[in-house]
Design an enzyme around this catalytic site. Structure first.
Site, short mmCIF file in Angstrom:
data_model
loop_
_atom_site.label_atom_id
_atom_site.label_comp_id
_atom_site.label_asym_id
_atom_site.label_seq_id
_atom_site.Cartn_x
_atom_site.Cartn_y
_atom_site.Cartn_z
N LYS A 55 -8.18 3.93 2.53
CA LYS A 55 -7.47 5.21 2.40
C LYS A 55 -7.68 5.92 1.07
O LYS A 55 -7.91 7.13 1.02
CB LYS A 55 -5.97 4.98 2.66
CG LYS A 55 -5.68 4.80 4.15
CD LYS A 55 -4.28 4.31 4.43
CE LYS A 55 -4.13 2.83 4.29
NZ LYS A 55 -4.96 2.03 5.24
N SER A 110 -13.58 26.44 -26.93
CA SER A 110 -13.77 25.22 -27.71
C SER A 110 -12.66 25.14 -28.74
O SER A 110 -12.25 26.16 -29.29
CB SER A 110 -15.13 25.28 -28.41
OG SER A 110 -15.14 24.43 -29.54
N GLU A 144 -18.99 22.51 -14.72
CA GLU A 144 -19.40 21.17 -15.13
C GLU A 144 -18.55 20.10 -14.43
O GLU A 144 -19.05 19.07 -13.98
CB GLU A 144 -19.27 21.03 -16.65
CG GLU A 144 -20.23 21.95 -17.39
CD GLU A 144 -19.86 22.07 -18.86
OE1 GLU A 144 -20.53 21.44 -19.68
OE2 GLU A 144 -18.88 22.77 -19.19
N TYR A 169 -9.20 -6.62 12.64
CA TYR A 169 -8.57 -6.17 11.40
C TYR A 169 -8.68 -7.22 10.31
O TYR A 169 -8.42 -8.41 10.54
CB TYR A 169 -7.08 -5.83 11.62
CG TYR A 169 -6.44 -5.30 10.36
CD1 TYR A 169 -6.54 -3.96 10.02
CD2 TYR A 169 -5.80 -6.16 9.47
CE1 TYR A 169 -6.00 -3.48 8.84
CE2 TYR A 169 -5.25 -5.69 8.29
CZ TYR A 169 -5.36 -4.33 7.98
OH TYR A 169 -4.83 -3.87 6.80
N ASN A 180 -16.97 28.16 -22.42
CA ASN A 180 -17.66 27.05 -21.75
C ASN A 180 -17.45 27.08 -20.24
O ASN A 180 -16.36 27.39 -19.76
CB ASN A 180 -17.16 25.71 -22.30
CG ASN A 180 -17.58 25.52 -23.75
OD1 ASN A 180 -18.63 25.99 -24.17
ND2 ASN A 180 -16.74 24.84 -24.52
N SER A 232 0.82 -1.21 0.00
CA SER A 232 0.00 0.00 0.00
C SER A 232 0.86 1.26 0.00
O SER A 232 0.33 2.37 0.09
CB SER A 232 -0.93 0.00 1.23
OG SER A 232 -0.19 -0.22 2.40
N LYS A 268 -17.12 30.02 -28.57
CA LYS A 268 -17.54 29.36 -27.33
C LYS A 268 -16.76 29.83 -26.11
O LYS A 268 -15.55 30.04 -26.14
CB LYS A 268 -17.37 27.83 -27.45
CG LYS A 268 -18.38 27.17 -28.35
CD LYS A 268 -19.83 27.36 -27.91
CE LYS A 268 -20.20 26.55 -26.70
NZ LYS A 268 -20.34 25.12 -27.00
N THR A 272 -39.58 27.60 -9.42
CA THR A 272 -39.81 26.24 -8.94
C THR A 272 -40.10 25.44 -10.20
O THR A 272 -40.65 25.99 -11.17
CB THR A 272 -41.03 26.13 -7.98
OG1 THR A 272 -42.18 26.62 -8.66
CG2 THR A 272 -40.82 26.94 -6.70
N HIS A 273 -39.68 24.20 -10.22
CA HIS A 273 -39.80 23.36 -11.42
C HIS A 273 -39.10 24.04 -12.61
O HIS A 273 -39.46 23.79 -13.75
CB HIS A 273 -41.26 23.08 -11.78
CG HIS A 273 -42.07 22.60 -10.61
ND1 HIS A 273 -42.21 21.28 -10.28
CD2 HIS A 273 -42.75 23.30 -9.65
CE1 HIS A 273 -42.97 21.17 -9.19
NE2 HIS A 273 -43.30 22.39 -8.78
N1 ARG Z 1 -1.03 -1.35 5.04
C1 ARG Z 1 -1.94 -1.87 5.99
C2 ARG Z 1 -3.27 -1.09 5.91
O1 ARG Z 1 -3.29 -0.07 5.34
C3 ARG Z 1 -1.40 -1.73 7.37
C4 ARG Z 1 -1.91 -2.75 8.32
C5 ARG Z 1 -1.43 -4.10 7.94
N2 ARG Z 1 -1.80 -5.06 8.91
C6 ARG Z 1 -1.70 -6.37 8.69
N3 ARG Z 1 -2.11 -7.14 9.63
N4 ARG Z 1 -1.24 -6.83 7.57
O2 ARG Z 1 -4.30 -1.53 6.40
#
Ligand code: ARG
Length: 457
Positions: A325, A277, A290, A317, A285, A23, A283, A155-156
């Site tokens: 995240k 454009s 948007e 966990y 825009n 990660s 144009k 309205t509408h």
């Molecule tokens: N990178 C993991 C996360 O974002 C950290 C926790 C990892 N924990 C584990 N038991 N492998 O959740």
């Protein structure tokens, strides 16, 4: 590849699995919080009798070095680094030697990541609150500059009754005030410290968790270690709050797209906030509006994605939680654009009162004519019906309501008297709605004052 948890494994991780599992690509954003949490934990371990103060000092100084390397881009990531937690600990141990290996005593990446993420989100909440406040300020400035400028209200999306620019633009202020309230609640639920929950069952070392909370700026500590490592309600709360901001910005955008069209022409976007454009030279825009409208869908997607991830999970966990995240970061990054851009767009917006005036046609005052009859003692339902007949009469003749004479009105009802045609007056219509929240100048001034109070609050 050697892992921090590699002891029980006879062979290394498959390369694709390593990439799948890692990660680091996105949790690098938690570096600062990871180091702050680790410094506090090192000090906590002194209180628990695990580390001597000199050992903790060495670790804290080492973490300071890692922090500096990360801040100035000198930090060398290693192919074995799985996430920011393992990367920091690896580097720390390279710097301080074997004592670095004591830092993880009684701690797990499970309580560590929950702590880091909450810490990060607390900072993010402060940022979002500041952007929201600035946008609220821009809405107030726009309202104040043209508080009593008449425009048609809808309205509408059909002509309804006259309102004013100040009234309309402040209708976008109050939703953001509710977002601010939601943000305060997110903050409160986020400021609960999970550190000390260990992997799931708590920590076997007598760490003073309240002292950790105080050191890291949390207001409370989690009461159940299983819940401590699995609770992501705060992230879902943040995403719901962000979704509501997105929705409110989308609504404002949609209306400004309409108002800036040739058909409405009530506003003109500044060149700095619109684009051209590649094909049609004429144009201009409203892309920024948007995109803001479009990105509200993306934030909602982040909320739905996280809730879907969470829905099937037991407590404690599970690696699914690593998926928490990116949606939060993405929602935050989106708001980091949409909120300041909307504030800038409003501050540079040109109003076109003459175009609004062109649309202030007499049928917008039909309710005022009914209210006139009510003041003559006619029940409102009956008055509504009679004015409907008046509208029909004008329509059949192909003329505006104002072209009808008192004699014409009297063919519909004898109850129409001298003052009836006087209702066809926009300022007096606006002034008549003087209850709190209405269009009368004193009601608008009171609303503006209330809005200012909220922002200075
Ligand atoms: N990178 C993991 C996360 O974002 C950290 C926790 C990892 N924990 C584990 N038991 N492998 O959740």
């Amino acid at each position: 590849m050697s892992k921090l948890w590699g002891g029980r494994f006879a062979k290394g991780t498959d390369a694709l699995v390593h990439e799948f599992n890692a990660s680091l690509r996105f949790d690098m954003r938690l570096a600062e919080q990871d180091i702050a949490g680790s410094k506090a934990w090192a000090q906590g371990l002194v209180g628990a009798g695990v580390l001597t103060q000199p050992e903790a000092d060495t670790i804290i100084a080492g973490l300071g070095e890692v922090e500096e390397e990360l801040a100035n881009g000198r930090f060398q990531f290693d192919p074995t680094d799985e996430d920011i937690h393992t990367a920091v600990e690896r580097r720390l141990t390279e710097i301080v030697g074997a004592v670095g290996g004591k830092l993880h005593t009684g701690r797990s990446r499970n309580d560590q990541v929950a702590t880091d993420f909450r810490l990060w989100l607390l900072g993010a909440c402060d940022q979002v609150a500041a952007w929201l406040t600035d946008l609220q300020q821009a809405l107030i400035e726009s309202a104040e500059a043209n508080l009593n400028l008449p425009m048609p209200g809808y309205t509408h999306l059909q002509h309804a009754q006259p309102v004013t620019w100040g009234h309309w633009i402040l209708s976008h202020f109050w939703p953001l005030t509710r977002d601010q309230e939601r943000l305060g609640q997110v903050r409160q639920r986020t400021a609960v410290l999970p550190l000390g929950s260990g992997a799931l069952a708590g920590t076997a070392f007598p760490v003073d968790r309240q002292a950790l909370a105080d050191a890291l700026g949390f207001v409370a500590i989690s009461q159940n270690s299983l819940d401590g490592v699995s609770d992501r309600d705060f992230a879902a709360d943040f995403l719901y709050m962000a979704t509501m901001i997105g929705l409110h910005l989308s609504r404002l955008s949609e209306q400004l797209v309409l108002f800036s069209s040739s058909e409405f022409g009530f506003v003109r976007l500044d060149d700095g906030y619109s684009t051209g454009s590649s094909l049609m030279p004429q144009k201009k825009n409203p892309d920024t509006l948007e995109l803001t409208r479009g990105k509200s869908g993306r934030i909602l997607g982040n909320l739905v994605g996280l809730l879907t991830t969470l829905k099937g999970l037991p407590s404690s966990y599970d690696k699914d939680l690593q998926e928490d995240k990116e949606p939060v970061f993405d929602a935050f990054d989106t708001l980091s654009h949409t909120l300041p851009i909307m504030a800038g767009l409003l501050r540079t917006l040109t109003l076109r009162p003459e175009r609004m005036a062109q649309q202030l046609e007499p049928s917008l005052l039909s309710t005022d004519l009914a209210d006139y009859l009510v003041k003559q003692g006619v029940p409102f339902r009956r008055a509504h019906h009679l004015v409907g007949e008046v509208v029909q009469l004008a329509e059949n003749r192909g003329v505006p309501l104002t072209a009808l004479t008192l004699t014409d009105l009297k063919t519909v009802s004898e109850l129409f008297g001298e003052g009836a045609t006087a209702v066809f007056n926009i300022p007096s219509s606006l002034s008549s709605r003087s209850a709190t929240g209405g269009t009368a100048p004193e009601a608008l001034q009171a609303q503006l004052n209330a809005a200012k109070q909220v922002v200075s609050g």
